[in-house]
Write a protein that holds these residues in place. Structure first.
Motif, mmCIF file in Angstrom:
data_model
loop_
_atom_site.group_PDB
_atom_site.id
_atom_site.type_symbol
_atom_site.label_atom_id
_atom_site.label_comp_id
_atom_site.label_asym_id
_atom_site.label_seq_id
_atom_site.Cartn_x
_atom_site.Cartn_y
_atom_site.Cartn_z
ATOM 1 N N GLN A 1 0.815 -0.940 -0.210
ATOM 2 C CA GLN A 1 -0.407 0.116 0.103
ATOM 3 C C GLN A 1 1.210 1.017 -0.191
ATOM 4 O O GLN A 1 0.747 2.232 -0.570
ATOM 5 C CB GLN A 1 -0.697 0.318 0.704
ATOM 6 N N ARG A 2 2.035 0.989 0.658
ATOM 7 C CA ARG A 2 2.835 2.667 0.736
ATOM 8 C C ARG A 2 3.476 2.207 -0.333
ATOM 9 O O ARG A 2 3.658 3.266 -1.325
ATOM 10 C CB ARG A 2 3.709 1.553 1.903
ATOM 11 N N ARG A 3 3.796 1.353 -1.535
ATOM 12 C CA ARG A 3 4.123 1.952 -2.515
ATOM 13 C C ARG A 3 3.396 2.367 -3.735
ATOM 14 O O ARG A 3 4.112 3.374 -4.499
ATOM 15 C CB ARG A 3 4.666 0.439 -3.256
ATOM 16 N N LYS A 4 2.176 1.565 -3.949
ATOM 17 C CA LYS A 4 1.094 2.545 -4.577
ATOM 18 C C LYS A 4 1.017 3.540 -3.923
ATOM 19 O O LYS A 4 0.420 4.736 -4.818
ATOM 20 C CB LYS A 4 -0.030 1.288 -4.150
ATOM 21 N N LYS A 5 0.996 4.330 -2.853
ATOM 22 C CA LYS A 5 0.111 5.922 -2.391
ATOM 23 C C LYS A 5 1.545 6.015 -3.033
ATOM 24 O O LYS A 5 1.656 7.482 -2.956
ATOM 25 C CB LYS A 5 0.595 6.078 -0.761
ATOM 26 N N LEU A 6 3.135 5.971 -2.781
ATOM 27 C CA LEU A 6 4.199 6.026 -3.520
ATOM 28 C C LEU A 6 4.212 6.814 -4.954
ATOM 29 O O LEU A 6 4.613 7.839 -5.534
ATOM 30 C CB LEU A 6 5.952 6.272 -2.770
ATOM 31 N N GLN A 7 4.147 5.612 -5.679
ATOM 32 C CA GLN A 7 3.649 6.250 -6.563
ATOM 33 C C GLN A 7 2.811 6.823 -7.091
ATOM 34 O O GLN A 7 2.649 7.934 -8.210
ATOM 35 C CB GLN A 7 3.207 4.718 -7.640
ATOM 36 N N GLN A 8 1.880 6.690 -7.198
ATOM 37 C CA GLN A 8 0.280 8.353 -6.808
ATOM 38 C C GLN A 8 0.539 9.741 -6.650
ATOM 39 O O GLN A 8 0.522 10.071 -7.838
ATOM 40 C CB GLN A 8 -0.616 7.871 -5.963
ATOM 41 N N LYS A 9 1.918 9.927 -5.688
ATOM 42 C CA LYS A 9 1.889 11.473 -5.102
ATOM 43 C C LYS A 9 3.227 11.292 -6.430
ATOM 44 O O LYS A 9 3.069 12.326 -6.461
ATOM 45 C CB LYS A 9 3.025 11.110 -4.094
ATOM 46 N N VAL A 10 4.378 10.525 -7.007
ATOM 47 C CA VAL A 10 5.075 10.501 -8.159
ATOM 48 C C VAL A 10 4.307 11.275 -9.533
ATOM 49 O O VAL A 10 4.509 12.236 -9.884
ATOM 50 C CB VAL A 10 6.393 9.655 -8.229
ATOM 51 N N ASP A 11 3.757 10.562 -9.659
ATOM 52 C CA ASP A 11 2.263 10.740 -10.618
ATOM 53 C C ASP A 11 1.961 12.351 -10.754
ATOM 54 O O ASP A 11 2.053 12.831 -11.842
ATOM 55 C CB ASP A 11 1.406 9.827 -10.596
ATOM 56 N N GLU A 12 1.267 11.827 -9.110
ATOM 57 C CA GLU A 12 0.534 13.301 -8.979
ATOM 58 C C GLU A 12 1.307 14.908 -9.390
ATOM 59 O O GLU A 12 1.570 15.935 -9.726
ATOM 60 C CB GLU A 12 -0.339 13.732 -8.003
ATOM 61 N N LEU A 13 2.884 14.601 -8.987
ATOM 62 C CA LEU A 13 4.380 15.527 -8.736
ATOM 63 C C LEU A 13 4.440 15.856 -10.126
ATOM 64 O O LEU A 13 4.432 17.232 -10.485
ATOM 65 C CB LEU A 13 5.155 15.566 -7.706
ATOM 66 N N ASN A 14 4.585 14.979 -11.070
ATOM 67 C CA ASN A 14 5.093 15.121 -12.768
ATOM 68 C C ASN A 14 3.928 15.970 -13.351
ATOM 69 O O ASN A 14 4.248 16.137 -13.861
ATOM 70 C CB ASN A 14 5.260 13.749 -12.580
ATOM 71 N N LYS A 15 2.448 15.423 -12.988
ATOM 72 C CA LYS A 15 1.820 15.702 -13.602
ATOM 73 C C LYS A 15 1.994 18.083 -13.260
ATOM 74 O O LYS A 15 1.077 18.692 -14.059
ATOM 75 C CB LYS A 15 0.256 15.881 -13.571
#
Length: 613
Positions: free
Chosen positions: A404-418
């Motif tokens: 779950q931590r990996r998913k949250k971090l991946q989601q945060k990275v995608d948001e920052l890239n956008k």
């Protein structure tokens, strides 16, 4: 077949029939109008139904619609919205093509019918006038003939009478002649009117009336044809939307066929997978060796000097557990009863009911399980220092399971890239505008965009640093980098103010214990020391709760659950905490024995002075 010849004497009935035809046409218009209202109402109800079951934005329900079954249901709701739109189209087309057109036609039809029957009544009045003239001339001719006969009879009588003078006879003769002349004139008039009436009557019944009735017949036939055409239009309006409605239904079937149970099962795994390993075998606890006993329920009553019991975390990590003596807050949190108090015995005498109704019997759990329950309760506390910090969610989501931590971090990275891409697009737009201003100074001042360009560049740099930080944490979780050290933690900017030893021991990557709590990867000895140090900081200065009164046991109570204490009927004990509304009173027998008993099992005598102080 003509109404003028077949129905020459049915003027009134034709008038009634044509009026009934107009009434039927108006009734049909009303029927179609009510149908359009039903279609609009049905479409509105379908739209409201679709809207009612749409997922609410930014809610937990919206997250569930990533599954194929939920997507199919959402597609069904959208298709029902389009389905409702087709019923609105039916209503609109029926209104414009039937109701409006027929309403205008009815007005024209009424005007035409009125004109035809006006001409018919006018012809009737003319023939009636001719008939009256004929009757009048006939009566006058009859009267003149009678007068001439009487005058002739009077002349003959006067002529035969010898006593009458010659002058009187001549006068009577002249009167008789005049009457005969008048009768001849009346006869000529009567003959003339008779010929005129016969001509008019022939024209009326064979020319005027048939023409009028023929026009009325044509008018009625046009009305009938128009009704038939309107009924065809009524059906065609429905038929036109059937293909679109069929497409809506086909899309619903397509959405149903798109449901993939395997994909949904995989999504459930991705949503809830923790990344922990299943617990290992439970180790054998050898009670024949007192020095190796694990923590048991009665270890809470041991004093600090009676040896240090051990705490087991899933059979993997062992370490010394800090003493729990005098840790009233932790005792209350870990050992307070979790079920409502039992009702008092029905009999006042303990002999009638030996022990009274007891609290529900539950299998005693080791204290380590209760401690693990405390460690894994939501929100999860990954370090006991968070008791002081208020349990805030860490920036790196280290309070979550690995997956779950990996998913949250991946989601945060995608948001920052956008966000970075958005800022870069804005920077490019400002740069192009600045070039335009440089080439055409009359359009604007290029220097006015420098501040905005600098601000956007700073935002991009901040977002990039933030993205790098989360990418580093994501790389650690995915195993691309070695275990996190102090340097990686300092990059997050949220651990600088904490004790280095606490950070180094409380925020390491975790493995699963059998009950789902976290255990540390470092040596068990140093880990337990840090935990003990944290708890000592929190609780060492606390003294035992003072007694605020005494109580007398009314019934015998066997405390079989964690946090309770056994009492005997008639026993006197100290009260250290009143009933807080949950039905339990906290009491103490001696310095080391304290716990909860049902309030209804004891009679409490509070010390007012002690309570006030």
């Amino acid at each position: 077949m003509s109404w003028g010849t077949e129905l020459w004497d049915q003027f009134d009935n034709l008038e009634k029939h044509t009026q009934c035809g107009i009434d039927i046409l108006e009734k049909y218009i009303k029927f179609v109008k009510e149908r359009t209202e039903i279609e609009l109402s049905y479409a509105k109800q379908l739209r409201n139904l679709s809207k009612k079951y749409q997922p609410k934005k930014n809610s937990k329900e919206e997250e569930e619609y990533r599954y194929t079954a939920c997507k199919a249901f959402l597609s069904t709701l959208n298709e029902m919205n389009d389905y409702a739109g087709q019923h609105e189209v039916i209503s609109e087309n029926m209104t414009s093509q039937i109701i409006v057109e027929l309403a205008r036609y009815v007005q024209e039809l009424k005007q035409e019918r009125k004109s035809h029957f006006h001409d018919g009544r006018k012809a009737q009045q003319h023939i009636e006038t001719c008939w009256k003239q004929l009757e009048s001339s006939k009566r006058r001719f009859e009267r003149d003939c009678k007068e001439a006969d009487r005058a002739q009879q009077y002349f003959e009588k006067m002529d035969a009478d010898i006593n009458v003078t010659k002058a009187d006879v001549e006068k009577a003769r002249q009167q008789a002649q005049m009457r005969h002349q008048m009768a001849e004139d009346s006869k000529a008039d009567y003959s003339s009117f008779l010929q005129k009436f016969n001509h008019e009557q022939h024209e009326y019944y064979h020319t005027h009336l048939p023409n009028i009735f023929q026009k009325i017949q044509e008018m009625e036939e046009r009305r009938i044809v128009r009704v038939g055409e309107s009924m065809k239009t009524y059906a065609e309006v429905d038929r036109q939307v059937i293909p679109i409605i069929g497409k809506c239904l086909d899309e619903i079937v397509k959405a149903a066929n798109s449901i993939d149970q395997k994909n949904d099962s995989q999504l459930v795994i991705e949503a809830y997978k923790s990344g922990f390993e299943p617990p290992g075998d439970v180790e054998f606890e050898d009670y024949t060796q007192p020095m190796k006993r694990t923590v048991s329920d009665n270890s809470l009553s041991n004093s600090r000097g009676e040896g240090k019991p051990e705490l087991k975390f899933g059979g993997k990590s062992k370490g010394k557990l800090w003493p729990f003596i005098k840790k009233n807050k932790l005792m209350s949190l870990l050992t307070s009863p979790h079920q409502p108090p039992p009702p008092p015995p029905a009999s006042a005498s303990p002999s009638a009911v030996p022990n009274g109704p007891q609290s529900p019997k539950q299998q005693k759990e080791p204290l380590s399980h209760r401690f693990n329950e405390f460690m894994t309760s939501k929100p999860k506390i990954h370090c006991f220092r968070s008791l002081k910090r208020g349990g805030a969610t860490p920036e790196d989501f280290s309070n979550l399971p690995p997956e779950q931590r990996r998913k949250k971090l991946q989601q945060k990275v995608d948001e920052l890239n956008k966000e970075i891409q958005k800022e870069m697009d804005q920077r490019d737009a400002i740069t192009k505008m600045k070039d335009v201003y440089l080439k055409n100074p009359q359009m604007g001042d290029p220097a006015s965009l420098d501040h905005k360009l600098t601000e956007v560049s700073q935002n991009i740099e901040k977002l990039r640093l933030e993205a790098q930080k989360f990418e580093a944490w994501l790389a650690e979780v995915e195993g691309r980098l070695p275990a996190r050290g102090d340097q990686a933690r300092r990059q997050s900017g949220m651990y600088d103010a904490q004790n280095p030893a606490t950070v180094n021991n409380c925020a390491q990557d975790r493995e699963s214990s059998p009950d789902g709590s976290y255990t540390e990867e470092q040596s068990q000895e140093s880990e337990v020391k840090v935990l003990a140090a944290d708890f000592d900081d929190e609780f060492d200065d606390e003294e035992p709760l003072p007694a605020i009164g005494t109580c007398k046991a009314l019934y015998t109570f066997e405390g079989q659950n964690e946090g309770t204490i056994s009492v005997v009927e008639g026993e006197t004990l100290y009260v250290i905490e009143e009933d807080k509304g949950d039905g339990w009173t906290r009491i103490r027998r001696n310095e080391d024995e304290e716990g909860y008993v049902p309030t209804s099992y004891v009679e409490v005598y509070l010390d007012k002075n002690a309570k006030d102080s």
